[in-house]
Design an enzyme around this catalytic site. Structure first.
Site, PDB file in Angstrom:
ATOM      1  N   ASP A  35       7.602   0.999  -0.754  1.00 29.86           N
ATOM      2  CA  ASP A  35       7.453   2.320  -1.342  1.00 29.86           C
ATOM      3  C   ASP A  35       8.104   3.321  -0.384  1.00 29.86           C
ATOM      4  O   ASP A  35       8.280   3.028   0.803  1.00 29.86           O
ATOM      5  CB  ASP A  35       5.964   2.623  -1.519  1.00 29.86           C
ATOM      6  CG  ASP A  35       5.718   4.008  -2.061  1.00 29.86           C
ATOM      7  OD1 ASP A  35       6.387   4.386  -3.029  1.00 29.86           O
ATOM      8  OD2 ASP A  35       4.862   4.717  -1.500  1.00 29.86           O
ATOM      9  N   ASP A  70       1.189   2.140   0.494  1.00 32.21           N
ATOM     10  CA  ASP A  70      -0.002   2.757   1.075  1.00 32.21           C
ATOM     11  C   ASP A  70      -0.852   3.530   0.077  1.00 32.21           C
ATOM     12  O   ASP A  70      -1.859   4.116   0.444  1.00 32.21           O
ATOM     13  CB  ASP A  70       0.390   3.700   2.220  1.00 32.21           C
ATOM     14  CG  ASP A  70       1.057   4.972   1.708  1.00 32.21           C
ATOM     15  OD1 ASP A  70       1.611   4.936   0.587  1.00 32.21           O
ATOM     16  OD2 ASP A  70       1.028   5.988   2.416  1.00 32.21           O
ATOM     17  N   ASP A  81       0.204   1.697  -5.529  1.00 34.39           N
ATOM     18  CA  ASP A  81       0.853   0.481  -5.045  1.00 34.39           C
ATOM     19  C   ASP A  81      -0.027  -0.759  -5.206  1.00 34.39           C
ATOM     20  O   ASP A  81       0.460  -1.881  -5.052  1.00 34.39           O
ATOM     21  CB  ASP A  81       1.221   0.627  -3.561  1.00 34.39           C
ATOM     22  CG  ASP A  81       2.235   1.729  -3.321  1.00 34.39           C
ATOM     23  OD1 ASP A  81       3.161   1.851  -4.147  1.00 34.39           O
ATOM     24  OD2 ASP A  81       2.101   2.464  -2.330  1.00 34.39           O
TER      25      ASP A  81
END
Length: 764
Positions: free
Chosen positions: A453, A652, A656
Site C-alpha cells: 500500500d 497498515d 488492507d
C-alpha cells in the site's frame, strides 16, 4: 465480640481486634489475614487503599503451562515428557525459573559418569597397561561391574525407560523406544552372562572362564545420552533468551505520582490505567502511556530496531520497555499488564515458538516410519550375525543390534525444525519483526512478489499541505482560508493537512455552514456568504465548474506525487490546493534491497494514477495499481495467485485487512490498525519497509538453517545405521561399538542445536 473487616489485599474477612495484624494509612486502619498481605500493603498502600486491586492485571505467571516443541497441541500444567515423541516439555513462555528436568538430568549424568569411569577401567584397563581385572580376579570383576551398572540402569536411566514404555503404550515409537531397547538388551544379556553363564556355549567363554558382558557399554551409553540431553536442554533454554530479554525490558517498579505531588516506587503489577507516573533519565518506561509533562528523547530500538532516539513531548505516546534518555517525563498509563505492546510482543513470539512450519511435516512422516524400520533392521542385523558370523556369534549379534538401536535415535531429526523456528522468532523480535507463526516465516522465504500500500507503508501517512495556487481574483491566502474553513468539518487526512497548513501560515478561518461530504469526490458548504466546493474533477463537474484552466497545473502537481484538489467559489474556479504525503526516508533504499533479494514490488493504492506513478517512478517500483478499493486489492492478490506467484502483502490500514488475509504472507506495519495486525502473519514494529528486508532475510536464513539441520539428521542416520549393522565388517573389519554409537547419536543432536543457534547472530 470483635467486628469483621475485609483484607484489602486478598479480600478475605478478618476479625478486628488489638491482636490482629493492622496498618494505618490516610486516617484509616486496615486489617490483614497474614503477614504476607500486610507486607504487600506496606509496599503500596495507596494502591490497595484506593480499591484498585480489583482493576489490576493479575496475569497467570508466565511459564505455568508446558508444551512440547514438536507437538504444540500437547499442553500440561507441569514439566514432564511429551506422550507422542518423548521430548521434555518446555514452558510456553520462557521464565527465569531453573529447569527441574535440567537439574535432575545433570545430577543423573554425573552419577552415571562416576560409575562409567571405573567400569571402563575394569573392562579396558589392559589396553593402557592397567590390568585391573588380573588384580581383583576376573569373576570378581564381573560381579563388580554388575554392582556398578545396576543402579545406573535401574535408577539413573529410569526416565529413559519410562519414556520408552510410554512410546509403546501410546503407539508412538520414538527415540526413547530405541534407547530403552538398546540399553535394556545390553543389560539383560550381561545379567544372563553373569549369573547363568552355563547357557552359553564354551566358545563364548574367554580364557579366564567368564562370558563377556556389556555392562560398561550400557552405562557409557546412558552417560552419553545424559550428556546429550543436558546439552540439548541448556541449548533449548538459550533459544528463549531473546524472549527473556524482552520481558526484562520492563522495570519491576514504576514511580507513581500521587495527587498531592508526592512520589514513590510501586510494584509494576499494581499500576492501573490512569495512574500518573514519573520516568526519570535512564529509566525504562514502565507501561504504555501518554506524555502529560516534560520533554525527552526515548530509545525505541526494542520496537523498531533503529538506534536513533525519538523526541517525546506533551501528547506523544510512549511504549513500555523503551528507554528514556536525557529528560524527565510524566506519563499517564493507558495500557498496563497484558495490554501493553511489550506483553503482546512476548505473547506473539512465544506463539511463534509453539507453531509448526509446513516443512516439519517431512520430518514427522520420516519419524513415523523410521523407528519401526530401525527396529526391523536391528532384528535383521542380530539374526544375520547370529547365524552367519563365526563364534562368538551372539556377542557380535548383540553388539550390532544395540549399536543400530542407539545410533539411529531420531532426536536430531525431531529437533531440526522446532529449534530453528524458536531461535528465529526470538531474533526477529529483537529486530522489530514479530512472527505470528512458523508457517508465515516459511512462506516469506518463498515469496516472489510483494504488494505494498502507499499511504503509511511507503509514505509517512501524515499528509502535508505543499501548494496553494490562486487562479482568479482571490489571493492564495484567501483561497486557503476558504478551503480550510470548509475542511474543518471533515475528518479526512487530506482535510486535516489543509487545516494544519492554514494554521501554520497564520491564515484565519471562518466557520463553514451547510457542510456536505460527497464520498469519493469532495466537500461543499457555505463560508460566510460564499458557496465553496473543494474536491476532484468529478466534484467540479457535479457543481458545473469547468477545470480546464487548471488542468495543466494540476497534472504538474500530480506528476510530483502530490494530490491536487480544485477550489470553486460561487460557481467559479478559484484555485488549487495540493497535499503530499512525504515518502519515508528509508523507503527508497528498502525497495532497492528488496529488488536485490529477487522480489517484484507492486504498489496498490487508492490514489489517482498520475500521483501513484510519480511515486512509483521515484522509488523504482515495478508496477502500479491506482484507484483501487479494498476489494480490488484482494482481487489483485487472487490475480497474482492465478498466475502462479507467491505473494506477500504489506499494509497498515483497515482497508488492507482483506488483502493481508488473502496473501501467502500478510505483513502488517505495526504503526497501523489493529485489524491489519490481526490479519497478518508478520508484524513490523518499525512501520517501514526496511522491516520487510529484515523479515525476508530472516525467513530465508531460517529455512536454509532448517534444511541444513534436516540434511545433517538424514545423512547421519542413513550412514550410521548400515555401519552399526556391520556392513563394513566383512571388507574392512570395522564393527561399531555401542559406546561410539551413543556418542555419535548425542553429538548429532548437539550439532543440530549449535547450527540453529547461529541464527541468534544473524545480522539483520
Amino acid at each position: 465480640m470483635a467486628g469483621m473487616a475485609t483484607d484489602p489485599v486478598c479480600g478475605m474477612s478478618v476479625k478486628m481486634g488489638d491482636d490482629a495484624r493492622s496498618q494505618s494509612y490516610a486516617g484509616e486502619t486496615y486489617f490483614f489475614c497474614s503477614d504476607g498481605c500486610q507486607k504487600e500493603f506496606r509496599a503500596d498502600p495507596h494502591f490497595y487503599a484506593s480499591g484498585n486491586a480489583a482493576k489490576a492485571d493479575k496475569r497467570v505467571p508466565a511459564g505455568t503451562e508446558w508444551t512440547c516443541p514438536m507437538h504444540p497441541e500437547i499442553v500440561r500444567d507441569k514439566p514432564g515428557s511429551c506422550p507422542i515423541c518423548g521430548m521434555a516439555l518446555e514452558p510456553m513462555v520462557p521464565t527465569d525459573e531453573p529447569s527441574e528436568e535440567l537439574a535432575d538430568f545433570t545430577r543423573r549424568m554425573w552419577i552415571s559418569a562416576a560409575a562409567a569411569v571405573p567400569l571402563v577401567i575394569l573392562t579396558m584397563g589392559e589396553m593402557v597397561a592397567l590390568p585391573v581385572r588380573d588384580w581383583v580376579g576376573h569373576q570378581a570383576a564381573v560381579y563388580l561391574e554388575f554392582l556398578l551398572a545396576t543402579p545406573i540402569v535401574l535408577w539413573a536411566a529410569q526416565p529413559f525407560f519410562k519414556r520408552g514404555w510410554a512410546s509403546f503404550v501410546n503407539r508412538s515409537p520414538n527415540m526413547w523406544t530405541l534407547i530403552s531397547l538398546g540399553v535394556g538388551a545390553a543389560y539383560l544379556y550381561s545379567l544372563v552372562a553373569t549369573f547363568l553363564p552355563g547357557v552359553f556355549p564354551e566358545a563364548y567363554r574367554m580364557g579366564h572362564g567368564t562370558v563377556g558382558t556389556y555392562y560398561e557399554a550400557a552405562v557409557v551409553i546412558i552417560t552419553l545420552i545424559f550428556v546429550g540431553q543436558v546439552l540439548e536442554l541448556r541449548a533449548r533454554e538459550r533459544t528463549g533468551d531473546a524472549i527473556r530479554a524482552l520481558m526484562d525490558l520492563a522495570p519491576k517498579t514504576a514511580r507513581r505520582i500521587m495527587p498531592d505531588g508526592t512520589e514513590y516506587d510501586a510494584p509494576l503489577e499494581n499500576i492501573v490505567e490512569g495512574d500518573l507516573l514519573r520516568v526519570r533519565p535512564g529509566d525504562a518506561v514502565p507501561v504504555d502511556g501518554e506524555v502529560v509533562e516534560g520533554r525527552s528523547s526515548v530509545d525505541e530500538s526494542m520496537l523498531t530496531g533503529e538506534p536513533v532516539p525519538v523526541e517525546k513531548t506533551e501528547g506523544d505516546r510512549v511504549t513500555g520497555g523503551t528507554l528514556n534518555k536525557n529528560g524527565t517525563l510524566a506519563i499517564r498509563a493507558t495500557q498496563v499488564g497484558a495490554d501493553t505492546v511489550l506483553s503482546q510482543i512476548v505473547d506473539m513470539v512465544a506463539g511463534a515458538r509453539r507453531s509448526r512450519a509446513p516443512i516439519q511435516g517431512l520430518a514427522d512422516k520420516v519419524s513415523s516410519i523410521f523407528v519401526p524400520t530401525v527396529v526391523l533392521i536391528a532384528i535383521a542385523a542380530f539374526l544375520s550375525w547370529l547365524f552367519l558370523a563365526p563364534d562368538p556369534a551372539l556377542v557380535f549379534a548383540v553388539a550390532s543390534a544395540v549399536s543400530v538401536l542407539i545410533i539411529a535415535c531420531p532426536c536430531a531429526l525431531g529437533l531440526a525444525t522446532p529449534i530453528s523456528i524458536t531461535t528465529a522468532a526470538g531474533r526477529g523480535a529483537q529486530a522489530g519483526v514479530l512472527i505470528k507463526d512458523a508457517e508465515a516465516l516459511e512462506r516469506m522465504a518463498r515469496v516472489d512478489t510483494l504488494v505494498v500500500d502507499k499511504t503509511g507503508t511507503l509514505t509517512e501517512g501524515k499528509p502535508k499541505l505543499t501548494d496553494v495556487v490562486a487562479l482568479g481574483d482571490l489571493g492564495e491566502n484567501d483561497v486557503l482560508a476558504l478551503a480550510a474553513a470548509l475542511e474543518r468539518g471533515s475528518e479526512h487526512p487530506l482535510a486535516e493537512a489543509i487545516v494544519a497548513g492554514a494554521m501554520l501560515r497564520g491564515v484565519a478561518m471562518d466557520k463553514a455552514e451547510d457542510f456536505e461530504a460527497v464520498t469519493g469526490k469532495g466537500v461543499t458548504g457555505r463560508v460566510g456568504t460564499r458557496r465553496v466546493a473543494l474536491g476532484n474533477a468529478s466534484m467540479m463537474a457535479e457543481t458545473g465548474v469547468a477545470t480546464e484552466p487548471a488542468d495543466v497545473r494540476a497534472d504538474a502537481l500530480r506528476g510530483d506525487g502530490k494530490t491536487a484538489m480544485f477550489v470553486a467559489v460561487d460557481g467559479a474556479l478559484a484555485g488549487l490546493v495540493a497535499v503530499a504525503d512525504p515518502i519515508k526516508a528509508t523507503t527508497e533504499a528498502a525497495i532497492q534491497a528488496l529488488h536485490a533479494q529477487g522480489l517484484r514490488v507492486i504498489m496498490a493504492t487508492g490514489d489517482n494514477q498520475r500521483t501513484a506513478e510519480a511515486v512509483a517512478k521515484r522509488l523504482g517500483i515495478d508496477e502500479v495499481r491506482a484507484g483501487v478499493l479494498p476489494a480490488d486489492k484482494k482481487a489483485l492478490i487472487d490475480e497474482l495467485h492465478a498466475k502462479g506467484h507467491r505473494v506477500a502483502m504489506a499494509g497498515d490500514g483497515v482497508n488492507d485487512a482483506p488483502a493481508l488475509a488473502a496473501a501467502d504472507v500478510g505483513i502488517a506495519m505495526g504503526t497501523g490498525a489493529d485489524v491489519a495486525v490481526e490479519s497478518a502473519g508478520l508484524t513490523l514494529l518499525g512501520g517501514d519497509l526496511t522491516g520487510i528486508v529484515r523479515a525476508r532475510k530472516l525467513a530465508k536464513a531460517t529455512l536454509r538453517n532448517i534444511k541444513q539441520n534436516l540434511f545433517f539428521a538424514f545423512v547421519y542416520n542413513a550412514a550410521g545405521v548400515p555401519v552399526a549393522a556391520g556392513v563394513l565388517y566383512p571388507v574392512f573389519g570395522v564393527l561399531l561399538s555401542p559406546m561410539i554409537a551413543a556418542a555419535a547419536m548425542s553429538l548429532s543432536s548437539v550439532s543440530v542445536i549449535a547450527n540453529a543457534l547461529r541464527l541468534r547472530r544473524l545480522n539483520l
